[in-house]
Design an enzyme around this catalytic site. Structure first.
Site, PDB file in Angstrom:
ATOM      1  N   LYS A  30     -10.612   6.637   1.970  1.00 43.31           N
ATOM      2  CA  LYS A  30     -10.405   7.748   1.048  1.00 43.31           C
ATOM      3  C   LYS A  30     -11.277   7.554  -0.193  1.00 43.31           C
ATOM      4  O   LYS A  30     -11.763   6.460  -0.463  1.00 43.31           O
ATOM      5  CB  LYS A  30      -8.932   7.823   0.634  1.00 43.31           C
ATOM      6  CG  LYS A  30      -7.977   8.171   1.761  1.00 43.31           C
ATOM      7  CD  LYS A  30      -6.550   8.247   1.252  1.00 43.31           C
ATOM      8  CE  LYS A  30      -5.565   8.524   2.376  1.00 43.31           C
ATOM      9  NZ  LYS A  30      -5.697   9.890   2.904  1.00 43.31           N
ATOM     10  N   ARG A  38       0.650   9.340  11.670  1.00 37.73           N
ATOM     11  CA  ARG A  38       1.179   9.769  12.964  1.00 37.73           C
ATOM     12  C   ARG A  38       1.264   8.595  13.941  1.00 37.73           C
ATOM     13  O   ARG A  38       2.091   8.599  14.860  1.00 37.73           O
ATOM     14  CB  ARG A  38       0.329  10.903  13.518  1.00 37.73           C
ATOM     15  CG  ARG A  38      -1.113  10.561  13.821  1.00 37.73           C
ATOM     16  CD  ARG A  38      -2.018  11.780  13.844  1.00 37.73           C
ATOM     17  NE  ARG A  38      -2.199  12.337  12.509  1.00 37.73           N
ATOM     18  CZ  ARG A  38      -2.922  13.423  12.243  1.00 37.73           C
ATOM     19  NH1 ARG A  38      -3.542  14.060  13.235  1.00 37.73           N
ATOM     20  NH2 ARG A  38      -3.046  13.862  11.021  1.00 37.73           N
TER      21      ARG A  38
END
Length: 428
Positions: free
Chosen positions: A198, A272
């Protein structure tokens, strides 16, 4: 005798949310006037105990302040007391009790990652839950290896802080066999994105990526202190997603606890992955009737629903209806998103059972869409009544809203607590 009369507008409907917002406005008014205490009207004058309860809950939310041990105290002023009618003492005590879990969630979400490691998070959660009568177990790396939790282990592989899996049980209806609900929460105490790292200004806020885990833990605490008549288990994978020589890579194929293989297209689609193993653990060990997962799963949901709504995906219409109704009562709004078999292509892989990140669309990054995340998780719900809450937007407010001051909001605790309470009544 009072020396000042503070008048605050309620709004048109006079419902629970309006009273809640009014409670926040009362605290803001007292702060602006630098009044240390105030007497609030009795429940008789507020239309009943419900109005007073909502007003006090809003006031408690407004009084929350985050501190990290500054040498010099901040200059802002907050009232020290709200005085209630003696006949309303029970209502006030219940609101103070119920406010603690939400405040705890807000404090955790705002805690820096160097102070809230996976082990610290697990220990503090276990202490809070155990004090409320919840049975807690914590699984470490060796136990996760024995369980075949390949997805959790892959995500945590570059971190010096070992992964933890918190498992908490509340049997509020011991006469009823089985488990009514399993709630799974994403507990990334820091998410750098792995090799798909990020960038600013997002990365420095990634301590909040455990907000889903905080929400389900504190909702369970709320259910326990209320003695809610439901049998609930909570499973939270607590890990860090960093980058380093031992970390997993784009293109890797990992085997999840369910046995399904997963092609890693993007290491920043890690939430996830850890949820998949946690969902499988909950289903294999507890066989719950309903399964709900909560996560700050995608940034794109906030681009659609902003800070006002969380995205709701559900395999069962009745479960979706219940959650939407509870959200309205709690004032933590959900918006149902589409979940169709026509979108299965979003998680297709040429080399594994699933891909953790879908194809790049011509107009948008479809792989990073909230729907792609939901479609991935749907595969691990095993056909149960399942709902997925993507809370990335309302987890953190950049401005003061009707329901929260800027910063961590504790979103999810109140709506899940409301839903569990309603479910407990329905299952009697």
């Amino acid at each position: 005798d009072p020396t000042r009369l503070v008048v605050v507008g309620l709004g048109e409907s006079g419902g629970p949310v309006d009273w809640y917002v009014t409670g926040r406005d009362v605290v803001e008014a007292l702060s602006a006037l630098r009044l240390p205490a105030a007497r609030v009207p009795s429940s008789r004058d507020l239309g009943g105990e419900g109005g007073l309860a909502s007003l006090l809950a809003g006031a408690m939310a407004a009084c929350f302040r985050r501190e990290q041990g500054r040498l010099v105290a901040p200059p802002d002023f907050r009232p020290e007391q709200l005085i209630v009618d003696p006949d309303d003492a029970r209502v006030a005590d219940e609101i103070v009790r119920d406010s603690v879990p939400t405040h705890r969630a807000r404090a955790w979400v705002d805690q820096p990652a160097n102070l809230l490691t996976p082990a610290t998070f697990a220990r503090e959660a276990a202490e809070a839950l155990s004090a409320s009568g919840v049975v807690v177990r914590i699984l470490g790396r060796e136990q996760l290896e024995a369980c075949g939790a390949g997805a959790i282990l892959a995500v945590s592989s570059a971190s010096a802080n070992e992964p933890q899996l918190l498992v908490a049980e509340w049997r509020g209806a011991p006469s009823r066999s089985g488990w009514d609900v399993a709630m799974v929460g994403k507990g990334l105490t820091f998410d750098a994105g792995g090799l798909n790292i990020k960038t600013p200004p997002v990365i420095e806020k990634m301590r909040l990526d455990m907000a889903g885990g905080a929400a389900v833990i504190c909702a369970l605490e709320l259910a326990a202190v209320r003695r809610t008549a439901v049998n609930v288990v909570v499973v939270v994978p607590m890990v860090e997603n960093l980058l380093g020589g031992t970390g997993y890579r784009p293109g890797d194929v990992i085997r999840s606890m369910s046995g399904r293989t997963i092609e890693v297209i993007n290491t920043d689609a890690e939430g996830r992955l850890v949820l998949a193993d946690a969902m499988t653990y909950a289903l294999q060990k507890y066989d719950p009737t309903r399964l709900v997962d909560v996560a700050t799963l995608t940034g794109m949901i906030a681009a659609v629903l902003h800070e006002e709504y969380a995205g709701l995906y559900a395999s069962d219409d009745e479960l979706a209806r219940q959650l939407l109704a509870s959200a309205e009562k709690a004032g933590e709004l959900l918006w149902r998103m589409p979940l169709s078999r026509r979108l299965d292509y979003l998680v297709e892989s040429r080399v594994a059972d699933l891909a953790n990140f879908g194809p790049i669309g011509y107009f948008s990054n479809a792989g990073g869409s909230p729907t792609a995340g939901a479609k991935f998780l749907e595969n691990f719900a095993e056909g149960r009544k399942w709902a997925h809450l993507d809370i990335s937007g309302p987890t953190w407010c950049n401005r003061a809203s009707r329901h929260s001051s800027p910063g961590a909001t504790g979103f999810g605790v109140r709506v899940l607590g409301e839903w569990l309470g309603e479910l407990g009544v329905a299952l009697r």
